[in-house]
Design a protein around this motif. Structure first.
Motif, mmCIF file in Angstrom:
data_model
loop_
_atom_site.group_PDB
_atom_site.id
_atom_site.type_symbol
_atom_site.label_atom_id
_atom_site.label_comp_id
_atom_site.label_asym_id
_atom_site.label_seq_id
_atom_site.Cartn_x
_atom_site.Cartn_y
_atom_site.Cartn_z
ATOM 1 N N GLY A 7 49.538 3.540 41.414
ATOM 2 C CA GLY A 7 50.718 4.302 41.808
ATOM 3 C C GLY A 7 50.418 5.784 41.703
ATOM 4 N N VAL A 8 50.649 6.522 42.786
ATOM 5 C CA VAL A 8 50.420 7.965 42.810
ATOM 6 C C VAL A 8 51.781 8.652 42.823
ATOM 7 C CG1 VAL A 8 49.429 9.894 44.065
ATOM 8 C CG2 VAL A 8 48.250 7.682 44.062
ATOM 9 N N VAL A 9 52.066 9.441 41.799
ATOM 10 C CA VAL A 9 53.352 10.128 41.693
ATOM 11 C C VAL A 9 53.213 11.521 42.303
ATOM 12 C CG1 VAL A 9 55.174 10.936 40.154
ATOM 13 C CG2 VAL A 9 53.885 8.853 39.592
ATOM 14 N N GLY A 10 53.870 11.735 43.451
ATOM 15 C CA GLY A 10 53.835 13.028 44.109
ATOM 16 C C GLY A 10 53.059 13.001 45.407
ATOM 17 N N ALA A 11 53.694 13.501 46.476
ATOM 18 C CA ALA A 11 53.074 13.511 47.798
ATOM 19 C C ALA A 11 52.694 14.928 48.209
ATOM 20 C CB ALA A 11 54.009 12.889 48.830
ATOM 21 N N GLY A 12 52.147 15.692 47.264
ATOM 22 C CA GLY A 12 51.575 16.989 47.595
ATOM 23 C C GLY A 12 50.113 16.808 47.981
ATOM 24 N N PRO A 13 49.371 17.911 48.146
ATOM 25 C CA PRO A 13 47.959 17.795 48.536
ATOM 26 C C PRO A 13 47.136 16.930 47.591
ATOM 27 C CG PRO A 13 48.705 20.049 48.839
ATOM 28 C CD PRO A 13 49.826 19.321 48.152
ATOM 29 N N ALA A 14 47.324 17.077 46.273
ATOM 30 C CA ALA A 14 46.544 16.286 45.321
ATOM 31 C C ALA A 14 46.862 14.801 45.457
ATOM 32 C CB ALA A 14 46.824 16.758 43.893
ATOM 33 N N THR A 37 62.515 12.996 52.001
ATOM 34 C CA THR A 37 61.554 13.268 53.056
ATOM 35 C C THR A 37 60.470 14.160 52.501
ATOM 36 O OG1 THR A 37 63.293 13.142 54.746
ATOM 37 C CG2 THR A 37 61.217 14.198 55.376
ATOM 38 N N PRO A 38 59.246 13.670 52.368
ATOM 39 C CA PRO A 38 58.171 14.518 51.837
ATOM 40 C C PRO A 38 57.997 15.767 52.690
ATOM 41 C CG PRO A 38 57.469 12.227 51.968
ATOM 42 C CD PRO A 38 58.775 12.314 52.703
ATOM 43 N N ALA A 39 57.805 16.906 52.036
ATOM 44 C CA ALA A 39 57.661 18.166 52.759
ATOM 45 C C ALA A 39 56.893 19.148 51.891
ATOM 46 C CB ALA A 39 59.038 18.743 53.112
ATOM 47 N N PRO A 40 56.227 20.124 52.513
ATOM 48 C CA PRO A 40 55.483 21.122 51.739
ATOM 49 C C PRO A 40 56.411 22.132 51.090
ATOM 50 C CG PRO A 40 55.409 21.679 54.050
ATOM 51 C CD PRO A 40 56.126 20.358 53.957
ATOM 52 N N VAL A 41 55.937 22.753 50.016
ATOM 53 C CA VAL A 41 56.677 23.808 49.330
ATOM 54 C C VAL A 41 55.792 25.043 49.280
ATOM 55 C CG1 VAL A 41 57.765 24.517 47.176
ATOM 56 C CG2 VAL A 41 57.942 22.133 47.935
ATOM 57 N N GLY A 42 56.320 26.198 49.702
ATOM 58 C CA GLY A 42 55.567 27.431 49.601
ATOM 59 C C GLY A 42 55.180 27.985 50.952
ATOM 60 N N ALA A 106 50.603 23.177 57.149
ATOM 61 C CA ALA A 106 49.436 22.671 57.877
ATOM 62 C C ALA A 106 48.607 21.746 57.000
ATOM 63 C CB ALA A 106 48.591 23.838 58.368
ATOM 64 N N LEU A 107 48.384 22.142 55.748
ATOM 65 C CA LEU A 107 47.622 21.286 54.828
ATOM 66 C C LEU A 107 48.370 19.991 54.566
ATOM 67 C CD1 LEU A 107 45.215 20.834 52.961
ATOM 68 C CD2 LEU A 107 46.457 22.075 51.178
ATOM 69 N N PHE A 108 49.673 20.102 54.318
ATOM 70 C CA PHE A 108 50.468 18.910 54.072
ATOM 71 C C PHE A 108 50.446 17.972 55.277
ATOM 72 C CE2 PHE A 108 54.471 16.656 54.709
ATOM 73 C CZ PHE A 108 54.533 15.887 53.562
ATOM 74 N N ASN A 109 50.687 18.517 56.465
ATOM 75 C CA ASN A 109 50.732 17.675 57.661
ATOM 76 C C ASN A 109 49.402 16.975 57.909
ATOM 77 O OD1 ASN A 109 53.383 18.440 58.176
ATOM 78 N ND2 ASN A 109 52.810 20.088 59.579
ATOM 79 N N THR A 110 48.301 17.694 57.669
ATOM 80 C CA THR A 110 46.978 17.107 57.884
ATOM 81 C C THR A 110 46.750 15.913 56.968
ATOM 82 O OG1 THR A 110 46.046 19.217 58.620
ATOM 83 C CG2 THR A 110 44.500 17.581 57.782
ATOM 84 N N LEU A 111 47.071 16.066 55.690
ATOM 85 C CA LEU A 111 46.875 14.985 54.731
ATOM 86 C C LEU A 111 47.902 13.872 54.922
ATOM 87 C CD1 LEU A 111 46.135 17.236 51.644
ATOM 88 C CD2 LEU A 111 44.541 15.569 52.608
ATOM 89 N N HIS A 112 49.156 14.251 55.174
ATOM 90 C CA HIS A 112 50.217 13.258 55.336
ATOM 91 C C HIS A 112 49.976 12.398 56.570
ATOM 92 C CE1 HIS A 112 54.301 11.797 56.422
ATOM 93 N NE2 HIS A 112 54.425 11.680 55.111
#
Length: 429
Positions: A7-14, A37-42, A106-112
């Motif tokens: 289980g991975v907690v958190g849908a950020g880049p890591a 809805t997962p989304a980037p912050v910053g 852009a980083l989030f969308n690429t990984l997501h």
């Protein structure tokens, strides 16, 4: 290593990166994200050769380079005199390295998009409150203490305010840093700025204004620039009370070329306040829970290593699990793999912070006159380039990576723009 339930907690880049590594290694992986809805912050960030090498290992380098903006140097000038006090060029060190400025989206969308394409399960609206050890497994609980997941291994990638790290046996103390920054993502069309540099203006160490050409969020979007202004977190309310026009006039007086960006800001809500802290979770695991990214380590953003360190953590954890016979051995190997690199860059980031964010006039004088002079004397240009790139010690081998061959990257050779010596407005200040 047998196939694991992870289980991975958190849908950020890591979280997204480690899910990709481990799913592709044959483990059963699901991501638990607290937002519906997962989304980037910053706003924007600077990808270094370290983080870009991790994305290359995931087959995502071409995608992110299409969206990002190549950065060849970091340039800073005194806002009053116009004198250059920082000029770090990636090409001062061998290897053809460069930075890539990207929007966080852009980083989030690429990984997501890659995680979705790989069919990785994502459970949204999961507000995780704690993790409990149950025999040889980790059980995640929500705020009502209900079980929401039972796993061989939980990877906490939930970020700076991780409740799992705070509630672990090795809960770290957090040192809140005095200075934060306002950030905004703005249109660059018609503005005068160096398209190949992270450009900054300083007034002693109390004022730092920056422009980072950050590329586009998706293909076809216009190029954006990440604008930031450093300030004490304690002063935010007073700055807002003085009014937006007053704040703009201060920046305009320091750096007239910022006017096209200031014209786009009509409300405080367009600015995001970033707060910074320092902490280290040691060891970066507790029972069958392991911490990566900001859950494991936080520091000042002065060297811009945050997202890059998180991606290295993801690669190192995947490598450790692939080369260990059991979870305990793998987590110990992961901790060893990341220890020296993390500690070094936390130390360096903290050491650099007072030179750019502090009340000390003396430290700023040393920066502008002594450090800026020493930085031009070999071998300092190459050392500073390696520090900025995140490669002053090798972070790749211990993470099971081979650094990308930057000299054989035709895509970036095509995108490279000529380096401008300095933003023209510096002569006007």
């Amino acid at each position: 290593m047998k196939q694991l339930d992870i289980g991975v907690v958190g849908a950020g880049p890591a979280g997204l990166a480690v899910a990709l590594f481990l799913s592709r290694a044959g483990h059963r992986v699901e991501i638990l994200e607290r937002f519906d809805t997962p989304a980037p912050v910053g706003s924007g960030l600077l990808m270094q050769p370290t983080g870009l090498t991790v994305l290359a290992a995931l087959g995502l380098l071409d995608t992110i380079q299409t969206l990002g903006n190549r950065i060849d140097r970091l340039h800073g000038a005194d806002a009053v005199s116009g004198r250059t006090v920082l000029d770090v060029r990636y090409d001062a060190a061998a290897g053809g390295r460069y930075g890539l400025a990207v929007q966080r989206a852009a980083l989030f969308n690429t990984l997501h998009d890659a995680a979705v394409a790989d069919g990785i399960t994502m459970r949204t609206g999961m507000n995780i409150a704690s993790a409990a050890q149950r025999r040889d497994r980790a059980v995640l609980k929500d705020q009502a203490l209900r079980d929401v997941g039972d796993y061989d291994l939980v990877i906490d990638a939930s970020g700076a305010r991780s409740v799992l790290a705070a509630g672990s046996l090795h809960a770290p103390s957090i040192r809140e840093l005095t200075y934060g920054a306002f950030w905004a993502t703005l249109d660059g069309a018609g503005a005068d700025y160096d398209q190949t540099a992270l450009s900054q203006r300083y007034d002693k160490a109390k004022v730092m204004i920056g422009l980072l050409p950050a590329g586009r969020a998706t293909v076809g979007d216009p190029d954006k620039v990440a604008f930031f202004w450093s300030l004490k977190v304690a002063d935010v309310d007073a700055v807002k009370a003085a009014g937006l026009d007053r704040w703009k006039s201060v920046i305009r007086n320091y750096w007239p070329a910022c006017q096209p960006f200031l014209d786009q800001i009509g409300d405080w809500d367009q600015l995001t306040l970033a707060r910074y802290a320092h902490r280290t979770t040691l060891p970066p695991h507790s029972g069958n829970v392991v911490f990566i990214g900001d859950s494991a380590h936080l520091t000042s953003p002065q060297l811009g290593q945050g997202a890059n360190m998180a991606l290295l953590d993801a690669a190192a954890l995947g490598h450790a699990l692939a080369n260990s016979s059991d979870i305990a051995t793998a987590l110990a190997a992961y901790a060893r793999a990341r220890r020296n690199h993390v500690r070094l860059f936390q130390m360096l980031s903290l050491a650099f912070t007072p030179f750019y964010q502090s009340d000390s006039t003396a430290i700023a004088w040393v920066r502008d006159r002594l450090v800026s002079t020493i930085a031009k004397v070999p071998p300092m240009p190459g050392l500073l380039a390696a520090i900025v790139a995140g490669t002053v010690i090798d972070p790749f081998k211990s993470a099971g990576l081979t650094e990308h061959d930057w000299l054989s990257s035709p895509h970036q050779a095509d995108r490279a723009l000529p380096v401008v010596d300095a933003i023209k407005s510096s002569a006007q200040i």
